[in-house]
Scaffold this motif. Structure first.
Motif, short mmCIF file in Angstrom:
data_model
loop_
_atom_site.label_atom_id
_atom_site.label_comp_id
_atom_site.label_asym_id
_atom_site.label_seq_id
_atom_site.Cartn_x
_atom_site.Cartn_y
_atom_site.Cartn_z
N LEU A 241 -30.02 48.23 -40.24
CA LEU A 241 -29.90 48.18 -38.78
C LEU A 241 -28.99 47.03 -38.32
N ASP A 242 -28.37 46.34 -39.27
CA ASP A 242 -27.49 45.20 -38.94
C ASP A 242 -28.25 44.13 -38.14
N GLN A 243 -29.50 43.93 -38.50
CA GLN A 243 -30.31 42.94 -37.77
C GLN A 243 -30.34 41.58 -38.47
N THR B 14 -32.55 32.35 -40.47
CA THR B 14 -32.16 32.19 -41.86
C THR B 14 -33.31 31.70 -42.72
N LEU B 15 -34.11 30.80 -42.17
CA LEU B 15 -35.25 30.28 -42.94
C LEU B 15 -36.14 31.40 -43.43
N VAL B 16 -36.45 32.32 -42.55
CA VAL B 16 -37.36 33.42 -42.89
C VAL B 16 -36.67 34.39 -43.84
N LEU B 17 -35.42 34.68 -43.56
CA LEU B 17 -34.69 35.63 -44.40
C LEU B 17 -34.57 35.09 -45.83
N THR C 212 -38.90 39.77 -37.96
CA THR C 212 -39.12 38.40 -38.42
C THR C 212 -40.59 38.13 -38.69
N VAL C 213 -41.43 38.60 -37.79
CA VAL C 213 -42.88 38.42 -37.97
C VAL C 213 -43.35 39.10 -39.24
N LEU C 214 -42.91 40.33 -39.45
CA LEU C 214 -43.34 41.09 -40.63
C LEU C 214 -42.86 40.42 -41.92
#
Length: 672
Positions: free
Chosen positions: A318-320, A326-329, A293-295
């Motif tokens: 990796l099914d992560q 969701t905001l970041v994705l 998430t950070v990256l």
């Protein structure tokens, strides 16, 4: 030139005049007519003699009636052995020290104190033990006599090399095992041994420190680590990168993302994530969802679509993705879509492939084989925690155990390097009992009974018993555990021993006779020396003895300042955190008896929750068991705590958690 050769008689003489100068009334100005001359002079003669014994000197401050002894090591490499000597001669009978938390450690001296400044000028930092004892003359006399006997014995010993230096590789393996097994104090002790032994660069030592802070959930300390930017710039191993990224997530992103405030998250990341741009390169597949998430958010801020694509692809593999906010994705995918017309997928940088054409190490059997062969790639696989991407060792349990048992002594010794990774990979959910039992045999074969090794041995026993072994296998495991108990069972290791018994009591028992036999073997030496146990260990020893129906005598010390004397704790709120509910329950029950005024809260959340936040913020004292708790709620607790009184159990059992709770409560009471 080491310190010993540079300590001339003139220099020591000058130091002695400073030591017995202002701030020390034990022998003012070394006046031969002083009433305590006869008592102090033997220590001075040894200090000035032609020997390499540690310098031991008394200090008395008449103004506040305080008494202490200073034991000064002549060579920093002798710190560990000197601590063992002091423990052997003075032990817990006279010394106010948690003897089990890695043993004695050098004291951080006060540069503003004229006496301690003299010590620092002679021996430097971290080379001196400041030893205190009870306030009565009896205890002070006893401590003085014990240390004088220690010195006289040392000086009269046959001339021989008494320092046995462990190889750095062995110390690192013990460090990894202690971390994996939740041995907080043991890992700190090993870290200090590694620093004193030399052989590691400052960068490598920094990597180990960051790994430990990450395991403790000390996210703020990770981000405050000196030269963190330089560490990130030097392409550290994957676990170190993950430690930094996890800390950034906990400190900067967790709260605003939970509130769905993306702009605040971006702002926090810019403020706290200055090291993150250095970590965008490399293979992200060993990172967890927090680091990912950070990256990904960093890519959004930097508008780096290429890297964002790489991280999203890795997260999908990796099914992560369900665990990434969701905001970041969505922001990451939008950035990728916007740049897709210009981005040729064929030019996307792929993780660098090793130029080594040897057989790849991509599962546990390959790792074991490579370690046994001395393949350097195996060390890289451990350092980079490549195993985090592999199927659990449980899938190869029987084969791994058979392989371990079939090795020569040299190869089997090398396999211990993997024990910390094995314990980490197995975790709580995937026991690999046969392999764990094989590692237990390995430990017994090579007499691995250091504090770090014992923490690992306990974790291995727990793994082996968790799989509900047959009666025959159960007997074998217990027989192996108990084969050399006389070498490590002692009052100084009481909570370690009690943790073993506690684990045996909590685990399913298909063979009660075998369990009673081993528990008697473990508890017997403690019972014989029960007056040396502190109140927490004594209380829990009595409980275990009753639980198991083993009739031992558990007398408490009845002398002033004795170990068995209870301590009245004032009203306070204590939070206990562990992933083991049974341990929390047993520890809480004992605390209610030992410290009835203390309100005990417990938590076993795997991640941060509103309930955990409330408990953390309301706690006056917090005690954490870190076994298998990395990247979970430990960081959340660190971020939400309002108290400075945080303790860590040196193991995963009830006894070590109880001891840590009592010690931390005592410290909080003293500083209130």
């Amino acid at each position: 030139m080491n310190q010993t050769t540079s300590w001339t008689t003139d220099r020591i003489q000058a130091f002695l005049h400073r030591f017995f100068g202002e701030g020390n009334d034990a022998w003012p100005k070394m006046d031969p007519k002083h009433s305590w001359t006869a008592r102090t002079e033997p220590f001075v003669k040894i200090a000035l003699g032609d020997n390499d014994a540690p310098i031991v000197l008394p200090r008395w401050v008449a103004e506040n009636q305080s008494y202490s002894m200073y034991a000064i090591v002549r060579d920093p490499a002798d710190v560990g052995k000197t601590a063992e000597l002091i423990e052997a001669f003075a032990g817990p009978t006279y010394i106010y020290c948690n003897m089990e938390r890695g043993g004695l450690r050098p004291t951080l001296l006060n540069r503003d104190d004229p006496v301690e400044r003299a010590v620092i000028d002679l021996a430097g930092e971290r080379s001196t033990f400041r030893l205190t004892t009870g306030e009565s003359d009896k205890y002070r006399q006893g401590l003085t006599d014990a240390l004088l006997l220690m010195q006289q014995t040392y000086v009269r010993r046959p001339p021989r090399l008494w320092r046995v230096v462990k190889p750095v590789g062995r110390l690192i393996a013990e460090f990894d095992a202690a971390l994996a097994a939740g041995g907080e104090a043991a890992s700190l002790d090993l870290l200090e041994q590694l620093a004193a032994a030399g052989g590691l660069t400052a960068t490598n030592l920094a990597h180990l420190k960051l790994k430990r802070l990450d395991r403790l959930g000390a996210s703020t300390k990770v981000l405050e680590f000196p030269a963190l930017q330089d560490v990130a710039r030097q392409d550290p191993p994957a676990p170190v990168k993950a430690a930094i990224l996890n800390a950034v997530y906990t400190v900067a992103l967790e709260e605003p993302l939970a509130a769905r405030n993306l702009e605040a998250a971006k702002s926090n990341l810019i403020t706290h994530g200055r090291a993150v741009p250095e970590l965008l390169a490399g293979d992200p597949r060993s990172y967890g969802p927090q680091a990912m998430t950070v990256l990904l958010l960093a890519c959004v801020i930097l508008k780096n679509a290429e890297a964002a694509r790489r991280f999203v692809t890795a997260a999908e593999d990796l099914d992560q993705t369900p665990e990434i906010p969701t905001l970041v994705l969505n922001e990451g995918n939008a950035l990728i879509a916007q740049a897709s017309d210009d981005l040729d997928a064929s030019t996307v940088a792929q993780p660098a492939e090793s130029a080594d054409t040897a057989t790849p190490i991509n599962d546990w059997p390959a790792l074991f084989f490579a370690l046994a062969e001395g393949d350097s790639a195996a060390k890289d696989a451990l350092d980079e925690e490549q195993w985090a991407l592999w199927p659990t060792p449980a899938e190869h349990d029987g084969n791994l155990a058979e392989f371990l048992d079939g090795l020569s002594d040299g190869a089997a010794r090398e396999l211990w390097r993997a024990v910390g990774s094995f314990i980490d990979a197995v975790g709580y959910d995937d026991p690999a009992p046969e392999c764990a039992h094989a590692f237990i045999r390995n430990a017994v074969l090579f007499s691995r009974y250091s504090p770090g090794d014992l923490a690992a041995l306990q974790a291995l026993m727990e793994i082996a018993l968790r799989a509900a072994p047959s009666a025959e296998r159960y007997r074998e495991i217990l027989k192996d555990i108990g084969s050399e108990t006389e070498r490590w069972v002692a009052p100084e290791r009481a909570s370690v021993v009690l943790d073993f018994v506690d684990r045996l009591f909590l685990a399913a028992c298909p063979e009660p006779e075998a369990r009673t036999s081993l528990c008697s073997q473990l508890l017997g030496p403690l019972s014989a020396h029960s007056r040396r146990l502190n109140e927490a260990d004594l209380a829990f020893a009595r409980r275990l003895s009753d639980d198991l129906g083993i009739d031992f005598s558990w007398a408490a010390a009845d002398e002033e300042g004795g170990a068995g004397q209870g301590v009245e704790f004032p009203s306070a709120t204590l939070l206990l955190y562990s992933l083991d509910e049974a341990v929390l329950t047993r520890c809480t029950e004992e605390l209610k008896r030992l410290a009835p005024a203390v309100k005990v809260l417990t938590a076993y959340d795997h991640v941060g929750t509103p309930q955990l936040r409330q408990k953390t913020r309301s706690a006056d004292v917090i005690v954490v068991a870190t076994r298998c708790a990395k990247h979970a709620a430990t960081g959340f607790i660190d971020q939400n705590k309002t108290t400075k009184h945080v303790g860590y159990a040196n193991g995963s059992g009830s006894a070590s958690l109880l001891r840590a709770a009592i010690d931390t409560l005592r410290l909080a009471t003293a500083e209130a």
